[in-house]
Write an enzyme that holds these catalytic residues in place. Structure first.
Site, PDB file in Angstrom:
ATOM      1  N   SER A 120       0.848  -1.187   0.000  1.00 65.72           N
ATOM      2  CA  SER A 120       0.000   0.000   0.000  1.00 65.72           C
ATOM      3  C   SER A 120       0.883   1.235   0.000  1.00 65.72           C
ATOM      4  O   SER A 120       2.032   1.183   0.451  1.00 65.72           O
ATOM      5  CB  SER A 120      -0.894   0.008   1.247  1.00 65.72           C
ATOM      6  OG  SER A 120      -1.464   1.277   1.470  1.00 65.72           O
ATOM      7  N   TYR A 133       0.551  -0.048  10.869  1.00 65.85           N
ATOM      8  CA  TYR A 133       0.077  -0.414   9.536  1.00 65.85           C
ATOM      9  C   TYR A 133       1.151  -0.111   8.497  1.00 65.85           C
ATOM     10  O   TYR A 133       1.467  -0.962   7.648  1.00 65.85           O
ATOM     11  CB  TYR A 133      -1.202   0.346   9.205  1.00 65.85           C
ATOM     12  CG  TYR A 133      -1.715   0.075   7.802  1.00 65.85           C
ATOM     13  CD1 TYR A 133      -2.187  -1.183   7.450  1.00 65.85           C
ATOM     14  CD2 TYR A 133      -1.704   1.075   6.830  1.00 65.85           C
ATOM     15  CE1 TYR A 133      -2.645  -1.439   6.162  1.00 65.85           C
ATOM     16  CE2 TYR A 133      -2.166   0.831   5.549  1.00 65.85           C
ATOM     17  CZ  TYR A 133      -2.635  -0.430   5.215  1.00 65.85           C
ATOM     18  OH  TYR A 133      -3.081  -0.687   3.936  1.00 65.85           O
TER      19      TYR A 133
END
Length: 301
Positions: free
Chosen positions: A138, A164
């Site tokens: 990502s 994350y």
């Protein structure tokens, strides 16, 4: 996927029963592939994938080491090659929790689970004599590199977004280290950013957090503006499928991709196209691989 023929090929897609993963599975099947979808929730997976022929659902929970090991062993016992491994499952911005070994949940699920899976499937990947492993990372990797001294937030305060970002950086580094080990066996690995897409991945975010992302229009529908990276699920899955099947990537590996192309190095600014230097560093990739091998007891050969 126009002109891509996957007849006789076997693919495994984690997270293949929702969001990007389900679209990926659908197009792989349409191209002729046999697809295996590991699922933590088998009942939900069967419902989501109903009507797709050529799909097999098997139980597996990325968060549980024994479950991942059992899945890999079951596939290897079949004695069949695996031509594509697409690691699409993941969690994002979760409250602090830990796996049975004490590892922070986002790192444990997004990285260690997929690391353990690739190692367990290694004989089947080698048997393909031409395999691609695709790690869905990502742009969130730009939030943080991997803190090799405190991956699990044992000493630093827990920040769900830093955790994350670290896990998504780990995905990109995993692809680099795996490619270095696999290329002589015909195994090439890639990582990618699919785009900013509202899927079930955002289930842990509050309405205020979603609003801050400016991801919804006045009617509450997801905004779609590919030039700004805001994509539909189909548009997002395109880069996954490109990494998995495009002949343009023949002879290449270890690279980070976005918008169905190899991405350049990022200049260090958050939210820009490209890969951050810390996610494209082979020395860090090796350190992470060695640490992952120590923590899981698994490696490849």
């Amino acid at each position: 996927m126009d002109g891509i023929d996957l007849t006789g090929k076997r693919a495994i897609v984690t997270g293949g029963y929702s969001g990007l993963g389900r679209v990926t599975v659908s197009h792989l099947v349409q191209a002729g592939a046999e697809v295996i979808v590991p699922a933590r929730d088998v009942t939900r997976a069967r419902s989501a994938l109903a009507g797709l022929s050529g799909v097999e659902i098997m139980p597996m929970d990325l968060f549980t080491a024994a479950s991942v090991d059992a899945f890999g062993a079951a596939i290897v016992r079949r004695g069949v090659p695996v031509h594509l491994l697409i690691n699409s499952a993941g969690i994002m911005a979760t409250p602090l929790s830990r796996d049975a070994d004490g590892h922070e949940a986002q790192f444990a699920t997004n990285h260690l689970g997929h690391y353990r899976l690739a190692c367990g499937l290694w004989p089947a990947l080698r048997a393909a004599e031409g395999c691609r492993v695709v790690a869905v990372s990502s742009r969130g990797h730009q939030l943080a590199g991997v803190d090799l001294d405190d991956i699990d937030f044992d000493r630093r305060p827990y920040d769900k977004w830093v955790a994350y970002g670290q896990s998504k950086t780990a995905n990109a580094l995993f692809a680099r280290a795996l490619d270095a080990r696999g290329r002589d066996h015909g195994i090439r690995a890639f990582s990618l950013h699919p785009g900013q897409i509202l899927t079930d991945l955002a289930r842990h975010l509050s309405e205020e957090e979603l609003s801050a992302f400016d991801a919804l229009d006045a009617q509450g529908n997801p905004k779609v503006d590919p030039e700004k990276g805001m994509k539909t699920v189909e548009q997002g899955a395109a880069t996954t499928l490109w990494c998995a099947t495009s002949p343009l990537l023949a002879g290449h590996g270890g690279v980070y991709c976005e918008d169905s192309d190899v991405a350049p190095l990022n200049d260090g600014a958050m939210g820009r196209k490209g890969v951050a230097a810390w996610a494209a560093d082979d020395a860090i990739a090796e350190q992470l691989w060695v640490l992952s091998a120590q923590w899981t007891g698994h490696d490849v050969s």
